[in-house]
Design an enzyme around this catalytic site. Sequence first.
Site, short mmCIF file in Angstrom:
data_model
loop_
_atom_site.label_atom_id
_atom_site.label_comp_id
_atom_site.label_asym_id
_atom_site.label_seq_id
_atom_site.Cartn_x
_atom_site.Cartn_y
_atom_site.Cartn_z
N CYS A 75 0.85 -1.19 0.00
CA CYS A 75 0.00 0.00 0.00
C CYS A 75 0.89 1.24 0.00
CB CYS A 75 -0.90 -0.01 1.23
SG CYS A 75 -1.94 1.47 1.40
N CYS A 78 0.36 3.09 3.58
CA CYS A 78 0.78 2.56 4.89
C CYS A 78 1.78 1.42 4.82
CB CYS A 78 -0.45 2.13 5.69
SG CYS A 78 -1.24 0.63 5.07
N CYS A 122 -7.24 -1.26 1.23
CA CYS A 122 -6.21 -1.75 2.14
C CYS A 122 -6.89 -2.03 3.47
CB CYS A 122 -5.11 -0.70 2.30
SG CYS A 122 -3.90 -1.14 3.56
N CYS A 125 -5.30 0.61 6.35
CA CYS A 125 -5.59 2.05 6.39
C CYS A 125 -6.89 2.43 5.67
CB CYS A 125 -4.44 2.85 5.82
SG CYS A 125 -4.24 2.71 4.03
N CYS A 146 -7.96 -5.55 -10.29
CA CYS A 146 -7.56 -4.43 -11.15
C CYS A 146 -7.22 -3.25 -10.24
CB CYS A 146 -8.72 -4.11 -12.09
SG CYS A 146 -8.34 -2.89 -13.34
#
Length: 158
Positions: A75, A78, A122, A125, A146
């Site tokens: 991510c 984070c 995510c 976060c 995607c």
Amino acid sequence: MKILLSCLLVLTLQSCMSQENKKNSNKDTFKISKTNTQWKQELSAKAYYVLREGGTERAFSSPLNDTEDAGTYVCAACKTPLFNSEHKFDSGTGWPSFDREIPGNVAFSKEGNGFTGIEEHCATCGGHLGHVFNDGPKETTGKRHCINGVALNFIPNP
């Protein structure tokens, strides 16, 4: 008549407050939670638009779309590991695509009009990543995650 209008106003306000409380109580809580101001200071304008506002980057605009090295996609907000390179494939759509996520690190929600697939976030976060569809490689999971490249950072294997 004034009493009737007053009662109607009170009932309307109570209903609105009740709906707002329900909306707030349904919000996901994440291990990492920051204010919009904090996210804006830490992320580029494009990353903020995608990760925090649920936007989509332009197809074929991410250098990660062509990355073929071994490693982990994390991510961009984070650093939570989200996808492994061995599960990446060329979907021809213009966005990095994977046939599976790292279990427990990606959260899913059914939002939108049904044409955009299931939204992915995510799990640490809450950052918007992209969407998952059921038109991926049949020989593996049949899934196509995607993902907006700007929502990811790539960490190559040592």
